[in-house]
Design a protein around this motif. Sequence first.
Motif, short mmCIF file in Angstrom:
data_model
loop_
_atom_site.label_atom_id
_atom_site.label_comp_id
_atom_site.label_asym_id
_atom_site.label_seq_id
_atom_site.Cartn_x
_atom_site.Cartn_y
_atom_site.Cartn_z
N MET A 282 0.78 3.83 -0.72
CA MET A 282 0.47 3.04 0.46
C MET A 282 -1.02 2.85 0.63
SD MET A 282 2.28 1.52 2.71
CE MET A 282 3.79 2.48 2.61
N ALA A 283 -1.82 3.81 0.23
CA ALA A 283 -3.27 3.69 0.37
C ALA A 283 -3.82 2.57 -0.51
CB ALA A 283 -3.94 5.01 0.02
N ASP A 284 -3.04 2.12 -1.52
CA ASP A 284 -3.51 1.09 -2.43
C ASP A 284 -3.24 -0.32 -1.91
OD1 ASP A 284 -4.82 0.56 -4.88
OD2 ASP A 284 -2.92 -0.06 -5.77
N ILE A 285 -2.62 -0.46 -0.74
CA ILE A 285 -2.39 -1.79 -0.16
C ILE A 285 -3.72 -2.35 0.33
CG2 ILE A 285 -1.26 -3.09 1.68
CD1 ILE A 285 0.63 -2.20 -0.54
N LYS A 286 -4.12 -3.48 -0.26
CA LYS A 286 -5.41 -4.10 0.06
C LYS A 286 -5.27 -5.47 0.70
CE LYS A 286 -7.46 -0.65 -2.04
NZ LYS A 286 -8.07 0.45 -1.26
N GLY A 287 -4.07 -6.01 0.70
CA GLY A 287 -3.86 -7.33 1.27
C GLY A 287 -2.46 -7.48 1.81
N ILE A 288 -2.28 -8.44 2.72
CA ILE A 288 -0.97 -8.68 3.33
C ILE A 288 -0.70 -10.17 3.39
CG2 ILE A 288 0.51 -8.31 5.33
CD1 ILE A 288 -1.31 -6.05 6.22
N ASP B 246 3.92 -3.34 15.24
CA ASP B 246 4.09 -1.97 14.76
C ASP B 246 3.44 -1.73 13.40
OD1 ASP B 246 5.69 -1.39 16.99
OD2 ASP B 246 7.48 -2.14 15.98
N LEU B 247 2.94 -2.79 12.77
CA LEU B 247 2.46 -2.66 11.39
C LEU B 247 1.18 -1.84 11.26
CD1 LEU B 247 2.98 -3.41 8.44
CD2 LEU B 247 1.73 -5.55 8.85
N PRO B 248 0.15 -2.04 12.09
CA PRO B 248 -1.05 -1.20 11.93
C PRO B 248 -0.75 0.29 12.03
CG PRO B 248 -1.54 -3.07 13.34
CD PRO B 248 -0.05 -3.08 13.14
N GLY B 249 0.07 0.67 13.00
CA GLY B 249 0.42 2.07 13.15
C GLY B 249 1.21 2.59 11.98
N TYR B 250 2.13 1.77 11.46
CA TYR B 250 2.92 2.20 10.30
C TYR B 250 2.02 2.43 9.09
CZ TYR B 250 6.09 2.11 6.37
OH TYR B 250 6.75 2.44 5.20
N LEU B 251 1.15 1.47 8.81
CA LEU B 251 0.27 1.61 7.65
C LEU B 251 -0.66 2.82 7.80
CD1 LEU B 251 -0.71 -2.11 6.97
CD2 LEU B 251 0.92 -0.72 5.70
N ALA B 252 -1.18 3.03 9.00
CA ALA B 252 -2.07 4.17 9.24
C ALA B 252 -1.33 5.49 9.02
CB ALA B 252 -2.63 4.11 10.66
N ALA B 253 -0.06 5.54 9.44
CA ALA B 253 0.71 6.78 9.29
C ALA B 253 1.04 7.09 7.85
CB ALA B 253 1.99 6.68 10.10
N GLN B 254 1.11 6.03 7.00
CA GLN B 254 1.46 6.22 5.60
C GLN B 254 0.25 6.48 4.72
OE1 GLN B 254 4.79 6.31 4.92
NE2 GLN B 254 4.94 5.95 7.12
N ALA B 255 -0.95 6.27 5.25
CA ALA B 255 -2.17 6.40 4.43
C ALA B 255 -2.42 7.86 4.04
CB ALA B 255 -3.34 5.84 5.20
#
Length: 236
Positions: free
Chosen positions: A1-7, A227-236
């Motif tokens: 998940m930390a490797d996600i750089k674009g959406i 909910d996406l920012p919180g989800y991505l932050a939790a998975q980092a």
Amino acid sequence: MADIKGILFDKDGTLVDFHATWFAIGDILALRAANGDREQANDLLDVAGFDFEAHRFRPDSIFAAGTNADIVALWYPHLANGPRQALIDEFDRFTTEEGAAKPVVLAGCIDALKSLHATGLRLGVATNDSTGGAERTLLALGVAQMFDAAYGYDAVANPKPAPDTVYAFCDLTGLKPTQLAMVGDNRHDLEMARAGGVGLAVGVLSGTGTRDSLSQLADVVLDSIADLPGYLAAQA
């Protein structure tokens, strides 16, 4: 998940309230196709995917997930190629003007985009609307400056669910497909994500899709992009 750089985001049902923005536009086009016959127009809306009992478009229906070319082919099956393309062009002009003039933004969308952009993520739109319609909608919402690009069905050789838009966005940004997340409310969005090999496929329940229709293809199903920012932050 930390490797996600674009959406990559779908537009209608993901950034914009699909039903509030598009039913009136679809109704006008159906009435035109039916020469003003209300009953026939309702039949055209039904076959394109509108559920009159639920007053919403069905998941993955032509109107919910298809292109203007798909709708013209469905409603005007006997047109020759020249007149058909002229009508598609007219549909594109009308939907660009009307859809971009009064887009109804989904709750929490703007704040979520600001948060994601602030982290340095590269943002793009992948829609089966026209490119012009997508670009004008982003301008109307006041978020165009956050996006690297918007790709409509007419910007690539093959629209969703083909992976062309994934590859186009990667060519633009220099990112790999595995560094992208794709977010959408229809199976077409997630099928494109799978075909393109993206790193994260996110379904959202803010449009026409349901948890049942999305969960088979999504890595995660969220209520909305709020909910996406919180989800991505939790998975980092």
